[in-house]
Design a protein around this motif. Sequence first.
Motif, PDB file in Angstrom:
ATOM      1  N   SER A  33     -13.214   2.753   2.376  1.00  0.00           N
ATOM      2  CA  SER A  33     -11.986   3.124   1.679  1.00  0.00           C
ATOM      3  C   SER A  33     -11.530   1.977   0.789  1.00  0.00           C
ATOM      4  O   SER A  33     -11.892   0.830   1.018  1.00  0.00           O
ATOM      5  N   ASN A  34     -10.732   2.296  -0.198  1.00  0.00           N
ATOM      6  CA  ASN A  34     -10.151   1.299  -1.093  1.00  0.00           C
ATOM      7  C   ASN A  34      -8.647   1.267  -0.883  1.00  0.00           C
ATOM      8  O   ASN A  34      -8.031   2.279  -0.559  1.00  0.00           O
ATOM      9  N   PHE A  35      -8.071   0.082  -1.126  1.00  0.00           N
ATOM     10  CA  PHE A  35      -6.629  -0.056  -1.004  1.00  0.00           C
ATOM     11  C   PHE A  35      -6.103  -0.944  -2.118  1.00  0.00           C
ATOM     12  O   PHE A  35      -6.816  -1.756  -2.675  1.00  0.00           O
ATOM     13  N   GLU A  36      -4.840  -0.730  -2.430  1.00  0.00           N
ATOM     14  CA  GLU A  36      -4.105  -1.596  -3.361  1.00  0.00           C
ATOM     15  C   GLU A  36      -2.704  -1.758  -2.794  1.00  0.00           C
ATOM     16  O   GLU A  36      -2.048  -0.777  -2.456  1.00  0.00           O
ATOM     17  N   ILE A  37      -2.281  -3.024  -2.687  1.00  0.00           N
ATOM     18  CA  ILE A  37      -0.953  -3.346  -2.168  1.00  0.00           C
ATOM     19  C   ILE A  37      -0.218  -4.094  -3.266  1.00  0.00           C
ATOM     20  O   ILE A  37      -0.755  -5.044  -3.830  1.00  0.00           O
ATOM     21  N   ALA A  38       1.011  -3.686  -3.554  1.00  0.00           N
ATOM     22  CA  ALA A  38       1.840  -4.396  -4.529  1.00  0.00           C
ATOM     23  C   ALA A  38       3.169  -4.745  -3.874  1.00  0.00           C
ATOM     24  O   ALA A  38       3.758  -3.920  -3.174  1.00  0.00           O
ATOM     25  N   VAL A  39       3.608  -5.977  -4.098  1.00  0.00           N
ATOM     26  CA  VAL A  39       4.888  -6.433  -3.579  1.00  0.00           C
ATOM     27  C   VAL A  39       5.726  -6.956  -4.741  1.00  0.00           C
ATOM     28  O   VAL A  39       5.206  -7.208  -5.824  1.00  0.00           O
ATOM     29  N   ASP A  40       7.029  -7.153  -4.512  1.00  0.00           N
ATOM     30  CA  ASP A  40       7.853  -7.680  -5.593  1.00  0.00           C
ATOM     31  C   ASP A  40       8.036  -9.196  -5.477  1.00  0.00           C
ATOM     32  O   ASP A  40       8.903  -9.771  -6.116  1.00  0.00           O
ATOM     33  N   GLY A  41       7.189  -9.837  -4.687  1.00  0.00           N
ATOM     34  CA  GLY A  41       7.173 -11.296  -4.539  1.00  0.00           C
ATOM     35  C   GLY A  41       5.745 -11.801  -4.667  1.00  0.00           C
ATOM     36  O   GLY A  41       4.984 -11.303  -5.482  1.00  0.00           O
ATOM     37  N   ASP A  42       5.380 -12.749  -3.814  1.00  0.00           N
ATOM     38  CA  ASP A  42       4.026 -13.291  -3.791  1.00  0.00           C
ATOM     39  C   ASP A  42       3.274 -12.730  -2.588  1.00  0.00           C
ATOM     40  O   ASP A  42       3.879 -12.368  -1.586  1.00  0.00           O
ATOM     41  N   ILE A  43       1.952 -12.689  -2.690  1.00  0.00           N
ATOM     42  CA  ILE A  43       1.117 -12.194  -1.595  1.00  0.00           C
ATOM     43  C   ILE A  43      -0.107 -13.082  -1.455  1.00  0.00           C
ATOM     44  O   ILE A  43      -0.637 -13.565  -2.456  1.00  0.00           O
ATOM     45  N   GLU A  44      -0.509 -13.324  -0.210  1.00  0.00           N
ATOM     46  CA  GLU A  44      -1.704 -14.111   0.087  1.00  0.00           C
ATOM     47  C   GLU A  44      -2.455 -13.447   1.230  1.00  0.00           C
ATOM     48  O   GLU A  44      -1.847 -12.966   2.184  1.00  0.00           O
ATOM     49  N   MET A  45      -3.780 -13.456   1.144  1.00  0.00           N
ATOM     50  CA  MET A  45      -4.604 -12.893   2.205  1.00  0.00           C
ATOM     51  C   MET A  45      -4.826 -13.931   3.292  1.00  0.00           C
ATOM     52  O   MET A  45      -5.066 -15.103   3.006  1.00  0.00           O
ATOM     53  N   LEU A  46      -4.754 -13.504   4.542  1.00  0.00           N
ATOM     54  CA  LEU A  46      -5.047 -14.375   5.671  1.00  0.00           C
ATOM     55  C   LEU A  46      -6.520 -14.222   6.021  1.00  0.00           C
ATOM     56  O   LEU A  46      -6.904 -13.398   6.845  1.00  0.00           O
ATOM     57  N   ALA A  47      -7.346 -14.986   5.337  1.00  0.00           N
ATOM     58  CA  ALA A  47      -8.789 -14.944   5.566  1.00  0.00           C
ATOM     59  C   ALA A  47      -9.393 -16.264   5.135  1.00  0.00           C
ATOM     60  O   ALA A  47      -8.877 -16.929   4.237  1.00  0.00           O
ATOM     61  N   ASP A  48     -10.478 -16.633   5.789  1.00  0.00           N
ATOM     62  CA  ASP A  48     -11.172 -17.855   5.395  1.00  0.00           C
ATOM     63  C   ASP A  48     -11.813 -17.709   4.029  1.00  0.00           C
ATOM     64  O   ASP A  48     -11.862 -18.650   3.255  1.00  0.00           O
ATOM     65  N   ASP A  49     -12.302 -16.498   3.709  1.00  0.00           N
ATOM     66  CA  ASP A  49     -12.979 -16.266   2.440  1.00  0.00           C
ATOM     67  C   ASP A  49     -12.675 -14.859   1.940  1.00  0.00           C
ATOM     68  O   ASP A  49     -13.413 -13.917   2.232  1.00  0.00           O
ATOM     69  N   PRO A  50     -11.584 -14.674   1.175  1.00  0.00           N
ATOM     70  CA  PRO A  50     -11.221 -13.343   0.681  1.00  0.00           C
ATOM     71  C   PRO A  50     -12.328 -12.688  -0.138  1.00  0.00           C
ATOM     72  O   PRO A  50     -12.491 -11.477  -0.094  1.00  0.00           O
ATOM     73  N   VAL A  51     -13.122 -13.483  -0.871  1.00  0.00           N
ATOM     74  CA  VAL A  51     -14.194 -12.918  -1.680  1.00  0.00           C
ATOM     75  C   VAL A  51     -15.224 -12.239  -0.778  1.00  0.00           C
ATOM     76  O   VAL A  51     -15.721 -11.158  -1.080  1.00  0.00           O
ATOM     77  N   GLY A  77       9.407 -11.046  -0.467  1.00  0.00           N
ATOM     78  CA  GLY A  77      10.034  -9.907  -1.134  1.00  0.00           C
ATOM     79  C   GLY A  77       9.848  -8.625  -0.347  1.00  0.00           C
ATOM     80  O   GLY A  77       9.731  -8.626   0.870  1.00  0.00           O
ATOM     81  N   GLN A  78       9.784  -7.524  -1.067  1.00  0.00           N
ATOM     82  CA  GLN A  78       9.666  -6.193  -0.478  1.00  0.00           C
ATOM     83  C   GLN A  78       8.335  -5.557  -0.874  1.00  0.00           C
ATOM     84  O   GLN A  78       7.778  -5.870  -1.923  1.00  0.00           O
ATOM     85  N   MET A  79       7.857  -4.641  -0.051  1.00  0.00           N
ATOM     86  CA  MET A  79       6.678  -3.859  -0.389  1.00  0.00           C
ATOM     87  C   MET A  79       7.049  -2.938  -1.540  1.00  0.00           C
ATOM     88  O   MET A  79       8.046  -2.218  -1.479  1.00  0.00           O
ATOM     89  N   ALA A  80       6.283  -2.973  -2.610  1.00  0.00           N
ATOM     90  CA  ALA A  80       6.577  -2.156  -3.781  1.00  0.00           C
ATOM     91  C   ALA A  80       5.733  -0.884  -3.806  1.00  0.00           C
ATOM     92  O   ALA A  80       6.228   0.187  -4.145  1.00  0.00           O
ATOM     93  N   ASN A  81       4.432  -1.002  -3.425  1.00  0.00           N
ATOM     94  CA  ASN A  81       3.555   0.156  -3.495  1.00  0.00           C
ATOM     95  C   ASN A  81       2.326  -0.074  -2.631  1.00  0.00           C
ATOM     96  O   ASN A  81       1.831  -1.192  -2.534  1.00  0.00           O
ATOM     97  N   VAL A  82       1.834   0.992  -2.022  1.00  0.00           N
ATOM     98  CA  VAL A  82       0.565   0.976  -1.295  1.00  0.00           C
ATOM     99  C   VAL A  82      -0.210   2.200  -1.742  1.00  0.00           C
ATOM    100  O   VAL A  82       0.330   3.314  -1.738  1.00  0.00           O
ATOM    101  N   ARG A  83      -1.454   1.990  -2.144  1.00  0.00           N
ATOM    102  CA  ARG A  83      -2.335   3.114  -2.527  1.00  0.00           C
ATOM    103  C   ARG A  83      -3.600   3.012  -1.715  1.00  0.00           C
ATOM    104  O   ARG A  83      -4.240   1.965  -1.669  1.00  0.00           O
ATOM    105  N   LEU A  84      -3.971   4.111  -1.055  1.00  0.00           N
ATOM    106  CA  LEU A  84      -5.158   4.178  -0.218  1.00  0.00           C
ATOM    107  C   LEU A  84      -5.989   5.385  -0.638  1.00  0.00           C
ATOM    108  O   LEU A  84      -5.445   6.479  -0.833  1.00  0.00           O
ATOM    109  N   VAL A  85      -7.294   5.188  -0.791  1.00  0.00           N
ATOM    110  CA  VAL A  85      -8.199   6.306  -1.067  1.00  0.00           C
ATOM    111  C   VAL A  85      -9.461   6.135  -0.237  1.00  0.00           C
ATOM    112  O   VAL A  85      -9.918   5.021  -0.003  1.00  0.00           O
ATOM    113  N   ASP A  86     -10.023   7.270   0.215  1.00  0.00           N
ATOM    114  CA  ASP A  86     -11.268   7.214   0.973  1.00  0.00           C
ATOM    115  C   ASP A  86     -12.457   7.186   0.014  1.00  0.00           C
ATOM    116  O   ASP A  86     -12.285   7.159  -1.205  1.00  0.00           O
ATOM    117  N   TRP A  87     -13.667   7.202   0.559  1.00  0.00           N
ATOM    118  CA  TRP A  87     -14.871   7.052  -0.260  1.00  0.00           C
ATOM    119  C   TRP A  87     -15.065   8.201  -1.237  1.00  0.00           C
ATOM    120  O   TRP A  87     -15.775   8.080  -2.223  1.00  0.00           O
TER     121      TRP A  87
END
Length: 110
Positions: A33-51, A77-87
Motif C-alpha cells: 500500500s501507499n501512504f501520504e501524510i501531511a501536517v501543518d508543522g514539521d515531520i520526521e521519520m523515526l527510522a535509522d534509514d528512511p530511504v 502542529g496538527q495532522m492536515a491530511n492522510v491518504r492511503l491506497v492499496d496496491w
Amino acid sequence: MARDTPVRNQTDAAANDTTLPNLVTIVGRGVPSNFEIAVDGDIEMLADDPVAEGTVVSGSVAEGAIDVGVQRFRFSGQMANVRLVDWNGNDAANSASVPTVHVEYGAPER
C-alpha cells in the motif's frame, strides 16, 4: 541528491520531542500500500534509514509504501491530511487492506 529538510534518525528525533511532540504510526496489513501524510508543522521519520524504508520526507509531508510492519513519524502542529491506497489504487474507504493510522498528540518518547 540533496534534500531540503534533513531526515533525522531515531536518536536525533528523540532529542527533538519538545519541538515534535506528536506521533503518527502507520501499520501495514500485509498488502502493498501507499501512504501520504501531511501536517501543518514539521515531520520526521523515526527510522535509522528512511530511504531503505522507501519513504520520502520533505518539509511537512511524508510519503511512502508499506506492506507489513510499522513506520512512525514525529511531527509538530496538527495532522492536515492522510491518504492511503492499496496496491490496486483503492482508497481507504473502498479497501479493507490499506494500513491503519494512529495519531497521538503529546506522545511521550518511546
